[in-house]
Write an enzyme that holds these catalytic residues in place. Structure first.
Site, PDB file in Angstrom:
ATOM      1  N   ASN A 160       1.844  -0.578   5.445  1.00  0.00           N
ATOM      2  CA  ASN A 160       2.255  -1.008   4.109  1.00  0.00           C
ATOM      3  C   ASN A 160       3.102  -2.258   4.269  1.00  0.00           C
ATOM      4  O   ASN A 160       4.099  -2.250   4.998  1.00  0.00           O
ATOM      5  CB  ASN A 160       3.080   0.097   3.432  1.00  0.00           C
ATOM      6  CG  ASN A 160       3.754  -0.363   2.154  1.00  0.00           C
ATOM      7  OD1 ASN A 160       3.260  -1.231   1.454  1.00  0.00           O
ATOM      8  ND2 ASN A 160       4.898   0.228   1.849  1.00  0.00           N
ATOM      9  N   SER A 220      10.254 -13.094  -5.568  1.00  0.00           N
ATOM     10  CA  SER A 220      11.410 -12.690  -6.360  1.00  0.00           C
ATOM     11  C   SER A 220      12.691 -13.063  -5.615  1.00  0.00           C
ATOM     12  O   SER A 220      12.684 -13.191  -4.391  1.00  0.00           O
ATOM     13  CB  SER A 220      11.348 -11.181  -6.623  1.00  0.00           C
ATOM     14  OG  SER A 220      12.397 -10.750  -7.460  1.00  0.00           O
ATOM     15  N   CYS A 254       0.847  -1.181   0.000  1.00  0.00           N
ATOM     16  CA  CYS A 254       0.000   0.000   0.000  1.00  0.00           C
ATOM     17  C   CYS A 254       0.890   1.241   0.000  1.00  0.00           C
ATOM     18  O   CYS A 254       2.112   1.146  -0.082  1.00  0.00           O
ATOM     19  CB  CYS A 254      -0.904   0.019   1.234  1.00  0.00           C
ATOM     20  SG  CYS A 254      -1.952  -1.453   1.407  1.00  0.00           S
TER      21      CYS A 254
END
Length: 590
Positions: A75, A366, A2
């Protein structure tokens, strides 16, 4: 993932809600699924939402718990939120959502600032106490999630991105001369708390900042990996220990209420993630790889290796081929997405990759971080056996973009500093206890500084430009702790990442494990020519660049006359390094 923002005033002055309103639109790509603002006198919190866990409105932010007297904006992702929720329920807490955000609220109420030590994940959050007016800001251990700060008269503002703070206004946008020296010396990295702009700082990783209503501020670093040996693991058991811990890290990062894909470069790190997920029973994984047109005699893709992994593990694989028609327009969009100037050509690759990947999934895993924690780079072997008292010189020789003396011939006198701040920074880090060898000291500074403000920031900025959440299992802090304790000779073995290569045997094909180490190829930046060279020339000759006068004209002219020969110590194009900084400053209208 976010975007968060806030304005905090000291004393009795009301916070500036309009400043927060100006910040939120700049972060819409980080949170395209909703927005909200909470006002409470001297505190305003703002949020842009990307729905990953608890897709209902119960998970919306700012999240307010009137019963506990707390509000939070957050976030990131707390991977162990379900376990913590169960523990907190056992302690009598009642939940109104199924989100990890609410777990932060309850955990703070239970454990105060120590709540961060209970979280497994990536996070940046601000939590406000309604009654006392105290606000706590926190950032995860490895700095995966960003948090920028700007002092204001009688207060402070914060946001997930630097451009958001610029949008709020009232920021000192002069260039920080020490930060400029770091940019030119330390591979474009500006260590926290500085940024390239004098008026904006960033909260360091693994840091909790408590801001009281009276304006008093305290910072506490709550975690650091210990680079000293542990006798609990025998020499021959390290590979198994690494595999077990990485397997757990990968499993943790599958928690989501939406599908999770994998960015598959074809290298060892991302290939091992796919192999471990397949071994956990994850069938039909969606994987993505990217390639560019060849240039300057360099190949622009590693599809042969990513195709091999995709075939072996039966993934739903997507090759993304980028031609010049998409590459050149993406350069300016990539620069616009940077919270700070980042010279790595990988930025453009990740920006374009994320654009296409975000059309199909919202979350990916990743492989960033493996080189920094398992000694995969070329500058680690020369440090082996170097006495600690000589380690700073050895590290600087291998890693610094240029010696300090060269800056006197490259920067205009107004921007040159006689004092070598880059070397002093490394010397201070190498001089701290907790790292047994020179290799340990280099791995520590790289994992705490270079990793945070180069590859990790790059992935966050570029994926979030398209509302894509990237998770990095190699930066699970328990795995980082294990890797830090591992003897350096095991990491340096087999031309780097030896212990990780041993952990991958039998899971990943040997031709991937034993291949020569590759770097994400973006030939159009490594070899500047044609329209790309014209774009670079325009940036350095722009009126704003001439007025700023960072670089000596003769240095710029020499680089433009021979754009591809002068390289930094690590082989980066010096011309691109200068142009990227100017492109970024001009994009931000500075």
């Amino acid at each position: 993932m976010c975007g968060i923002a806030g304005d905090i005033r000291y004393g009795e002055r009301a916070a500036d809600v309009e400043a927060v309103r100006r910040m939120l639109p700049t972060m819409e790509s980080r949170g395209p699924d909703g927005s909200g603002i909470w006002e409470h006198g001297r505190i305003v919190l703002g949020h842009r939402r990307l729905k990953i866990i608890d897709l209902s409105e119960n998970g919306a932010q700012p999240m307010i718990d009137d019963e506990l007297g707390l509000t939070v904006v957050f976030n990131g992702c707390i991977y162990n939120y379900r376990e913590l929720r169960e523990e907190l329920q056992g302690l009598g807490y009642r939940f109104f959502s199924t989100s990890d955000t609410e777990v932060i609220l309850k955990a703070y109420h239970r454990w105060g600032a120590d709540c961060v030590t209970h979280f497994l994940g990536m996070f940046a959050f601000a939590i406000a106490e309604h009654e006392s007016g105290t606000v706590m800001l926190a950032r995860d251990r490895l700095g995966i999630k960003p948090l920028y700060l700007a002092e204001t008269p009688g207060g402070v503002r914060f946001a997930s991105t630097l451009p958001a703070l610029l949008a709020a206004g009232g920021v000192d946008t002069t260039i920080d001369k020490i930060a400029l020296q770091h940019y030119m010396t330390f591979h474009s990295v500006v260590p926290a708390p500085r940024t390239i702009l004098s008026g904006i700082r960033k909260l360091p990783p693994a840091t909790v900042r408590v801001v009281k209503a009276d304006g008093s501020v305290t910072d506490r670093c709550y975690w650091e990996a210990d680079f000293r040996r542990t006798p609990s693991i025998a020499q021959g058991d390290w590979a198994a220990a690494v595999r077990e811990k990485l397997d757990l890290a990968v499993r943790r990062r599958m928690v989501a209420d939406v599908p999770v894909g994998v960015l598959l470069s074809g290298g060892l790190d991302s290939s091992l993630i796919v192999a471990l997920l397949a071994g956990q029973g994850q069938h039909g994984l969606t994987t993505f790889s990217i390639g560019f047109e060849a240039a300057g005699g360099e190949s622009g893709d590693e599809f042969a290796y990513s195709d091999l992994i995709a075939k072996q593990f039966g993934t739903e694989h997507h090759q993304i081929r980028i031609g010049q028609d998409r590459f050149l327009p993406a350069v300016d969009r990539t620069v616009a997405a940077m919270s700070e100037p980042m010279v790595s050509h990988d930025c453009i690759a990740f920006h374009l990759l994320s654009e296409d990947v975000a059309k199909q999934v919202t979350v990916v895993q990743s492989g960033q971080g493996a080189d920094e924690i398992f000694a995969g780079y070329s500058w680690y072997p020369p440090l082996a056996g170097v006495p600690r008292e000589q380690a700073v010189d050895a590290y600087a020789k291998e890693f610094f973009d240029r010696p300090h003396g060269d800056l006197a011939r490259q920067l205009n006198p107004a921007w040159f500093l006689d004092r070598d701040h880059g070397r002093e920074f490394v010397a201070d880090s190498f001089g701290r206890p907790g790292a047994e060898t020179s290799v340990d000291a280099a791995l520590r500074i790289d994992s705490q500084v270079m990793l945070v403000d180069d590859p990790v920031k790059r992935v966050d900025n570029m994926t979030m430009a398209w509302g894509l959440e990237a998770r990095v299992p190699f930066l699970d802090h328990e795995l980082v702790e294990l890797a830090a304790a591992c003897p350096p000779e095991l990491k340096l073995a087999s031309d780097g990442k030896g212990v990780l290569k041993d952990a991958a045997r039998g899971l990943v094909p040997d031709e991937v494990i034993d291949r020569t180490k590759g770097y994400f190829p973006v030939p159009g930046i490594r070899h500047l020519e044609g329209e790309m060279l014209s774009r670079v020339r325009d940036a350095l000759h722009a009126p704003a660049a001439r007025h700023r006068g960072l670089f000596r004209p003769e240095y710029v002219d020499a680089l433009l006359a021979d754009p591809n020969t002068p390289r930094t110590t690590l082989g980066a194009n010096q011309l691109w390094q200068l142009a990227l900084l100017e492109m970024w400053l001009q994009d931000k209208k500075l």
